[in-house]
Design a protein around this motif. Structure first.
Motif, PDB file in Angstrom:
ATOM      1  N   UNK A  11       0.642  -1.190   0.041  1.00 38.17           N
ATOM      2  CA  UNK A  11      -0.014   0.095  -0.032  1.00 38.17           C
ATOM      3  C   UNK A  11       0.815   1.417  -0.108  1.00 38.17           C
ATOM      4  N   UNK A  12       2.063   1.187   0.834  1.00 39.51           N
ATOM      5  CA  UNK A  12       3.031   2.466   0.671  1.00 39.51           C
ATOM      6  C   UNK A  12       3.418   2.619  -0.583  1.00 39.51           C
ATOM      7  N   UNK A  13       3.616   1.519  -1.368  1.00 37.35           N
ATOM      8  CA  UNK A  13       4.254   1.621  -2.508  1.00 37.35           C
ATOM      9  C   UNK A  13       3.162   2.150  -3.710  1.00 37.35           C
ATOM     10  N   UNK A  14       2.016   1.844  -3.620  1.00 36.67           N
ATOM     11  CA  UNK A  14       1.108   2.454  -4.356  1.00 36.67           C
ATOM     12  C   UNK A  14       0.843   3.771  -4.104  1.00 36.67           C
ATOM     13  N   UNK A  27      -4.044   8.269  -0.941  1.00 36.35           N
ATOM     14  CA  UNK A  27      -3.564   9.763  -0.460  1.00 36.35           C
ATOM     15  C   UNK A  27      -4.275  10.007   0.957  1.00 36.35           C
ATOM     16  N   UNK A  28      -3.627  10.406   1.838  1.00 38.50           N
ATOM     17  CA  UNK A  28      -4.191  11.173   3.196  1.00 38.50           C
ATOM     18  C   UNK A  28      -4.696  12.327   2.841  1.00 38.50           C
ATOM     19  N   UNK A  29      -5.566  12.550   3.692  1.00 43.87           N
ATOM     20  CA  UNK A  29      -6.497  14.071   3.449  1.00 43.87           C
ATOM     21  C   UNK A  29      -5.259  15.158   3.852  1.00 43.87           C
ATOM     22  N   UNK A  30      -5.308  16.402   3.080  1.00 41.68           N
ATOM     23  CA  UNK A  30      -4.173  17.428   3.501  1.00 41.68           C
ATOM     24  C   UNK A  30      -4.939  18.438   4.325  1.00 41.68           C
ATOM     25  N   UNK A  31      -4.348  18.438   5.241  1.00 42.56           N
ATOM     26  CA  UNK A  31      -4.822  19.251   6.510  1.00 42.56           C
ATOM     27  C   UNK A  31      -4.122  20.613   6.609  1.00 42.56           C
ATOM     28  N   UNK A  70      -1.063   6.395   9.096  1.00 41.67           N
ATOM     29  CA  UNK A  70      -0.720   5.229   9.143  1.00 41.67           C
ATOM     30  C   UNK A  70      -1.685   4.393   8.681  1.00 41.67           C
ATOM     31  N   UNK A  71      -3.078   4.648   9.084  1.00 43.27           N
ATOM     32  CA  UNK A  71      -3.885   3.685   8.946  1.00 43.27           C
ATOM     33  C   UNK A  71      -4.591   3.671   7.350  1.00 43.27           C
ATOM     34  N   UNK A  72      -4.282   4.796   6.952  1.00 46.16           N
ATOM     35  CA  UNK A  72      -4.574   4.708   5.323  1.00 46.16           C
ATOM     36  C   UNK A  72      -3.794   3.922   4.508  1.00 46.16           C
ATOM     37  N   UNK A  73      -2.588   3.604   4.920  1.00 47.21           N
ATOM     38  CA  UNK A  73      -1.488   2.740   4.195  1.00 47.21           C
ATOM     39  C   UNK A  73      -1.924   1.383   4.465  1.00 47.21           C
ATOM     40  N   UNK A  74      -2.649   1.141   5.601  1.00 46.28           N
ATOM     41  CA  UNK A  74      -3.001  -0.311   5.904  1.00 46.28           C
ATOM     42  C   UNK A  74      -4.255  -0.915   5.347  1.00 46.28           C
ATOM     43  N   UNK A  75      -4.915   0.014   4.364  1.00 44.23           N
ATOM     44  CA  UNK A  75      -6.075  -0.202   4.042  1.00 44.23           C
ATOM     45  C   UNK A  75      -5.935  -1.232   3.072  1.00 44.23           C
ATOM     46  N   UNK A 373      12.065   1.701  15.058  1.00 42.69           N
ATOM     47  CA  UNK A 373      13.165   1.788  14.374  1.00 42.69           C
ATOM     48  C   UNK A 373      13.251   1.472  12.831  1.00 42.69           C
ATOM     49  N   UNK A 374      14.272   1.663  12.044  1.00 43.75           N
ATOM     50  CA  UNK A 374      13.910   1.517  10.540  1.00 43.75           C
ATOM     51  C   UNK A 374      13.704  -0.109  10.245  1.00 43.75           C
ATOM     52  N   UNK A 375      14.526  -0.817  10.829  1.00 43.09           N
ATOM     53  CA  UNK A 375      14.505  -2.359  10.683  1.00 43.09           C
ATOM     54  C   UNK A 375      12.963  -2.894  10.750  1.00 43.09           C
ATOM     55  N   UNK A 376      12.335  -2.382  11.784  1.00 42.88           N
ATOM     56  CA  UNK A 376      10.833  -2.635  12.131  1.00 42.88           C
ATOM     57  C   UNK A 376      10.104  -2.094  10.826  1.00 42.88           C
ATOM     58  N   UNK A 377      10.493  -1.054  10.302  1.00 42.73           N
ATOM     59  CA  UNK A 377       9.616  -0.513   8.905  1.00 42.73           C
ATOM     60  C   UNK A 377      10.136  -1.402   7.961  1.00 42.73           C
ATOM     61  N   UNK A 378      11.218  -1.971   7.776  1.00 40.22           N
ATOM     62  CA  UNK A 378      11.489  -2.780   6.522  1.00 40.22           C
ATOM     63  C   UNK A 378      11.010  -3.975   6.717  1.00 40.22           C
TER      64      UNK A 378
END
Length: 410
Positions: A11-14, A27-31, A70-75, A373-378
């Protein structure tokens, strides 16, 4: 239930790919935005969340806005379905299926098959995947498989190239594919493809890394030169030969052979796998790496866990510099670039050089105390907690599994 928000790399790649058909939806809403006079403008109506009573609440701390992104990327993304009701032709792919699952090399091959299908003028074609024996893969549809043919039987298990050639010849006689695609790999695809080419009397295109303008471009001259030739019927492709299928899902309809595969008089006897010391496997060739970093406090427990799992040991630069591991065990851009199928990072925060070195790994598992941490994100799978407790539980689980297997065998 854990409050940790899990990443969805797809989802993040999309969300980053503006050409993807689902890009706008991710795309998240622009605030807030920069006004013409350089003043930051805010949309107060767009900030907040819906409470349990249906009333909109506003959180001016910014925590809710970050959580919403973050939740929008997990849809869950529902890709459009690609169907081929009556294929006019087939393009057959024989993936390696190491460990019973599609590797990144196999997915690149399926992407190349669809690229060839789109280049061929005329009616719709279908990508036919030929798999030997039992498998554990459940993502054939998102990998780009239109038709799936599984050749089951003990005669195809183990190292049986002659019998597998008989199966591929039966597939060739029934479906008559326009092209055959096999991975030019050390996992069996390179040898099987060359044997199959000899059986068909075809001249294969080997080490192909690109198909363009009706030409196959392959490596030659010890990898220092490119050799172009017309698109062959049998192609042995290298890794990253094409982009994997990512914008559509496919039917993966099962098909069968109309006639049984003839038994071949095998001149090869498979005596089974040979036990190999994981420590003797070079890091660049290891398929299962158990790597430790600065977060490992009990290195004796780390070594016992790696031995219990049968994994090759690796380490971050910090662990090597501190003298806990040898220099040839260092993973990363400043050490060894690895291509493991499974990479377990214990107590490694994820410096950029280390992340570069594991970029080609299929599955990454992270064990760490820091969820940010970055490893958790990867990582594809993350375990948050004290490494010593997790490793002890892992050893206990492995021993229980092996004891149960011994009881079943007895």
């Amino acid at each position: 239930m854990s409050d940790i928000i899990r990443r969805d790399p797809r989802a993040e790649w999309i969300a980053r790919n503006r050409l993807h058909p689902l890009h706008a939806a991710m795309q998240p809403a622009q605030h807030s935005w920069m006004g013409p006079n350089g003043i930051i403008r805010k949309n107060l109506h767009g900030i907040g969340f819906i409470g349990p009573n249906g009333i909109k609440r506003i959180d001016r701390s910014g925590a809710q806005q970050g959580g919403a992104v973050k939740r929008s990327a997990a849809v869950e993304v529902q890709l459009p379905l690609h169907q081929v009701p009556a294929p006019a032709f087939y393009i057959s792919v024989v993936p390696d299926m190491v460990g019973g699952r599609l590797s990144s090399h196999d997915r690149d091959l399926l992407g190349l098959a669809h690229q060839l299908a789109h280049q061929l003028a005329g009616s719709d074609g279908a990508v036919l995947a030929v798999v030997f024996g039992e498998h554990k893969e459940n993502a054939f549809a998102t990998a780009g498989v239109d038709r799936l043919l599984v050749l089951e039987g003990e005669e195809f298990s183990g190292y049986a190239p002659e019998q597998r050639i008989q199966g591929l010849r039966a597939v060739d006689n029934q479906f008559n594919p326009r092209h055959w695609l096999l991975p030019d790999s050390r996992s069996g695809g390179g040898e099987l493809g060359r044997r199959f080419a000899a059986a068909l009397g075809e001249r294969p295109a080997t080490r192909v890394w690109q198909v363009k303008d009706q030409e196959c471009i392959g490596r030659a001259g010890a990898g220092l030169q490119d050799l172009a030739r017309p698109v062959a019927r049998l192609i042995l492709a290298s890794a990253e030969c094409a982009e994997p299928v990512s914008e559509t899902r496919h039917e993966a309809l099962p098909v069968e052979l109309s006639t049984p595969v003839a038994r071949s008089l095998s001149r090869i006897e498979d005596l089974g796998a040979v036990a190999v010391d994981p420590a003797a496997i070079p890091m660049a060739e290891a398929e299962f790496i158990f790597s430790g970093g600065n977060g490992v406090k009990d290195w004796e427990l780390f070594h016992r866990t790696a031995a219990a799992l049968g994994a090759t040991e690796g380490a971050s630069r910090v662990a090597v510099d501190d003298g806990f591991m040898a220099r040839d065990r260092q993973v990363g851009a400043s050490g060894t670039w690895v291509t493991a199928r499974v990479y377990v990072a214990v107590g490694i925060s994820g410096a950029i050089q280390h992340l570069q070195g594991i970029g080609a790994c299929d599955k990454v598992v992270a064990i760490n105390l820091d969820p940010g941490c970055d490893m958790i994100k990867r990582a594809d799978l993350s375990v948050i907690g004290e490494s010593a407790e997790i490793l002890q539980a892992l050893i206990a689980a492995v021993e229980a599994y092996r004891n149960e297997a011994k009881r079943d065998a007895a």
